[in-house]
Design a protein around this motif. Sequence first.
Motif, PDB file in Angstrom:
ATOM      1  N   ASP A 159       0.847  -1.184   0.000  1.00  0.00           N
ATOM      2  CA  ASP A 159       0.000   0.000   0.000  1.00  0.00           C
ATOM      3  C   ASP A 159       0.890   1.244   0.000  1.00  0.00           C
ATOM      4  OD1 ASP A 159      -2.266   1.556   0.063  1.00  0.00           O
ATOM      5  OD2 ASP A 159      -2.931   0.918   2.054  1.00  0.00           O
ATOM      6  N   SER A 160       0.274   2.395  -0.159  1.00  0.00           N
ATOM      7  CA  SER A 160       1.010   3.650  -0.052  1.00  0.00           C
ATOM      8  C   SER A 160       0.052   4.719   0.436  1.00  0.00           C
ATOM      9  CB  SER A 160       1.630   4.045  -1.397  1.00  0.00           C
ATOM     10  OG  SER A 160       0.609   4.298  -2.339  1.00  0.00           O
ATOM     11  N   GLY A 161       0.605   5.773   0.989  1.00  0.00           N
ATOM     12  CA  GLY A 161      -0.214   6.863   1.500  1.00  0.00           C
ATOM     13  C   GLY A 161       0.609   7.761   2.391  1.00  0.00           C
ATOM     14  N   ILE A 162      -0.085   8.554   3.187  1.00  0.00           N
ATOM     15  CA  ILE A 162       0.600   9.411   4.144  1.00  0.00           C
ATOM     16  C   ILE A 162       0.011   9.175   5.533  1.00  0.00           C
ATOM     17  CG2 ILE A 162       1.250  11.169   2.466  1.00  0.00           C
ATOM     18  CD1 ILE A 162      -1.048  12.880   3.479  1.00  0.00           C
ATOM     19  N   ILE A 163       0.841   9.424   6.528  1.00  0.00           N
ATOM     20  CA  ILE A 163       0.405   9.281   7.913  1.00  0.00           C
ATOM     21  C   ILE A 163       0.492  10.653   8.554  1.00  0.00           C
ATOM     22  CG2 ILE A 163       0.881   8.219  10.138  1.00  0.00           C
ATOM     23  CD1 ILE A 163       2.051   5.878   8.484  1.00  0.00           C
ATOM     24  N   PHE A 164      -0.601  11.036   9.172  1.00  0.00           N
ATOM     25  CA  PHE A 164      -0.659  12.298   9.891  1.00  0.00           C
ATOM     26  C   PHE A 164      -1.256  11.999  11.257  1.00  0.00           C
ATOM     27  CE2 PHE A 164      -2.968  16.289  10.965  1.00  0.00           C
ATOM     28  CZ  PHE A 164      -1.851  17.081  11.134  1.00  0.00           C
ATOM     29  N   SER A 170      -4.923   9.229   2.180  1.00  0.00           N
ATOM     30  CA  SER A 170      -4.587   9.010   0.777  1.00  0.00           C
ATOM     31  C   SER A 170      -3.412   9.894   0.376  1.00  0.00           C
ATOM     32  CB  SER A 170      -5.804   9.332  -0.086  1.00  0.00           C
ATOM     33  OG  SER A 170      -5.424   9.455  -1.432  1.00  0.00           O
ATOM     34  N   SER A 171      -2.627   9.425  -0.588  1.00  0.00           N
ATOM     35  CA  SER A 171      -1.501  10.217  -1.085  1.00  0.00           C
ATOM     36  C   SER A 171      -1.957  11.482  -1.795  1.00  0.00           C
ATOM     37  CB  SER A 171      -0.658   9.426  -2.078  1.00  0.00           C
ATOM     38  OG  SER A 171      -0.615   8.094  -1.788  1.00  0.00           O
ATOM     39  N   THR A 172      -3.232  11.562  -2.116  1.00  0.00           N
ATOM     40  CA  THR A 172      -3.737  12.728  -2.847  1.00  0.00           C
ATOM     41  C   THR A 172      -4.096  13.897  -1.932  1.00  0.00           C
ATOM     42  OG1 THR A 172      -5.993  11.850  -2.777  1.00  0.00           O
ATOM     43  CG2 THR A 172      -4.635  11.274  -4.696  1.00  0.00           C
ATOM     44  N   GLY A 180       1.944  19.946  11.058  1.00  0.00           N
ATOM     45  CA  GLY A 180       2.641  18.942  11.847  1.00  0.00           C
ATOM     46  C   GLY A 180       3.468  18.034  10.958  1.00  0.00           C
ATOM     47  N   ILE A 181       3.951  16.944  11.528  1.00  0.00           N
ATOM     48  CA  ILE A 181       4.788  16.006  10.798  1.00  0.00           C
ATOM     49  C   ILE A 181       3.900  15.100   9.942  1.00  0.00           C
ATOM     50  CG2 ILE A 181       6.447  14.119  10.999  1.00  0.00           C
ATOM     51  CD1 ILE A 181       7.337  15.348  13.662  1.00  0.00           C
ATOM     52  N   VAL A 182       4.214  15.041   8.662  1.00  0.00           N
ATOM     53  CA  VAL A 182       3.497  14.169   7.729  1.00  0.00           C
ATOM     54  C   VAL A 182       4.520  13.191   7.158  1.00  0.00           C
ATOM     55  CG1 VAL A 182       2.112  14.051   5.626  1.00  0.00           C
ATOM     56  CG2 VAL A 182       1.892  16.026   7.155  1.00  0.00           C
ATOM     57  N   VAL A 183       4.224  11.899   7.269  1.00  0.00           N
ATOM     58  CA  VAL A 183       5.137  10.857   6.800  1.00  0.00           C
ATOM     59  C   VAL A 183       4.504  10.140   5.619  1.00  0.00           C
ATOM     60  CG1 VAL A 183       6.293   8.693   7.411  1.00  0.00           C
ATOM     61  CG2 VAL A 183       6.128  10.527   9.100  1.00  0.00           C
ATOM     62  N   ARG A 184       5.249  10.068   4.520  1.00  0.00           N
ATOM     63  CA  ARG A 184       4.785   9.311   3.354  1.00  0.00           C
ATOM     64  C   ARG A 184       5.364   7.903   3.445  1.00  0.00           C
ATOM     65  NH1 ARG A 184       5.968  12.439  -1.612  1.00  0.00           N
ATOM     66  NH2 ARG A 184       8.098  12.131  -0.919  1.00  0.00           N
ATOM     67  N   PHE A 185       4.568   6.900   3.048  1.00  0.00           N
ATOM     68  CA  PHE A 185       5.072   5.525   3.058  1.00  0.00           C
ATOM     69  C   PHE A 185       4.686   4.811   1.775  1.00  0.00           C
ATOM     70  CE2 PHE A 185       0.756   4.943   4.513  1.00  0.00           C
ATOM     71  CZ  PHE A 185       0.374   3.731   3.973  1.00  0.00           C
ATOM     72  N   LYS A 186       5.490   3.820   1.424  1.00  0.00           N
ATOM     73  CA  LYS A 186       5.190   2.919   0.315  1.00  0.00           C
ATOM     74  C   LYS A 186       5.654   1.543   0.766  1.00  0.00           C
ATOM     75  CE  LYS A 186       5.879   2.186  -4.618  1.00  0.00           C
ATOM     76  NZ  LYS A 186       4.572   2.235  -5.158  1.00  0.00           N
ATOM     77  N   SER A 187       4.705   0.618   0.880  1.00  0.00           N
ATOM     78  CA  SER A 187       5.042  -0.706   1.413  1.00  0.00           C
ATOM     79  C   SER A 187       4.853  -1.788   0.362  1.00  0.00           C
ATOM     80  CB  SER A 187       4.180  -1.020   2.634  1.00  0.00           C
ATOM     81  OG  SER A 187       2.822  -1.131   2.268  1.00  0.00           O
ATOM     82  N   THR A 188       5.636  -2.865   0.550  1.00  0.00           N
ATOM     83  CA  THR A 188       5.497  -4.068  -0.261  1.00  0.00           C
ATOM     84  C   THR A 188       5.165  -5.198   0.711  1.00  0.00           C
ATOM     85  OG1 THR A 188       7.833  -4.669  -0.060  1.00  0.00           O
ATOM     86  CG2 THR A 188       7.222  -3.222  -1.902  1.00  0.00           C
ATOM     87  N   GLU A 189       5.228  -6.425   0.250  1.00  0.00           N
ATOM     88  CA  GLU A 189       4.972  -7.571   1.128  1.00  0.00           C
ATOM     89  C   GLU A 189       6.038  -7.699   2.218  1.00  0.00           C
ATOM     90  OE1 GLU A 189       2.645 -10.391   0.773  1.00  0.00           O
ATOM     91  OE2 GLU A 189       1.463  -9.138  -0.565  1.00  0.00           O
ATOM     92  N   SER A 190       7.257  -7.216   1.938  1.00  0.00           N
ATOM     93  CA  SER A 190       8.348  -7.438   2.888  1.00  0.00           C
ATOM     94  C   SER A 190       9.112  -6.191   3.313  1.00  0.00           C
ATOM     95  CB  SER A 190       9.347  -8.432   2.280  1.00  0.00           C
ATOM     96  OG  SER A 190       9.891  -7.884   1.089  1.00  0.00           O
TER      97      SER A 190
END
Length: 198
Positions: A159-164, A170-172, A180-190
């Motif tokens: 998945d991907s998106g942002i954490i606030f 959503s990334s959009t 505040g601090i906004v963290v973007r992430f992009k994850s795979t299975e591992s």
Amino acid sequence: IPIRPISLSQHLYKGQQLNNYLRRNSNEPWNMFLLDFVDHCPWTVRFLTALNFPVKVEICLAAFSDRNHTRTVNVTQAMKQNVCRQNAVFFTNVLEDLGLANDNDDCKKNEGGTLTVAYRLGDLSFHVLTLPIVEKTTSLLISYFATSVESVVTIPMSDSGIIFGDRILSSTVAVHKLKGIVVRFKSTESDCVFDVVG
């Protein structure tokens, strides 16, 4: 080496002396403690237990923002240096332990900032926690056994998106509108990649 504070136990609990000693010496081969008055140190007991859990803690990213969100400092290296036995992070004073207490006058004026930490627990999962109000006496424990923060976000796989704060968005979402601090992430299975975007 068993430690048994009896008559002078109150002195050990003042000023985080016991906790600081245990953290500094966490790589010693001890794993048994006898403690009196454990109600004075519940997080100490959790930390000692966490040291013996076989699940590793890997810090991926850590950022601190002042109270007014005018300045964000990358504290990832400082967090990584404080992982004990590869199983736990235990701070008795977050600002001091991360080297932010005497950073500059801005940090002193804006004490009460936010700390966001992205981390991995073994091969199990990725998480992001946010401490919204970091003050002089704020403590923090991160481990598989226990975490001292209730608002922990578990990152979904592939998945991907942002954490606030404690939400995945959503990334959009317009990042510049979030304070505040906004963290973007992009994850795979591992794996998962994190970066601070706001």
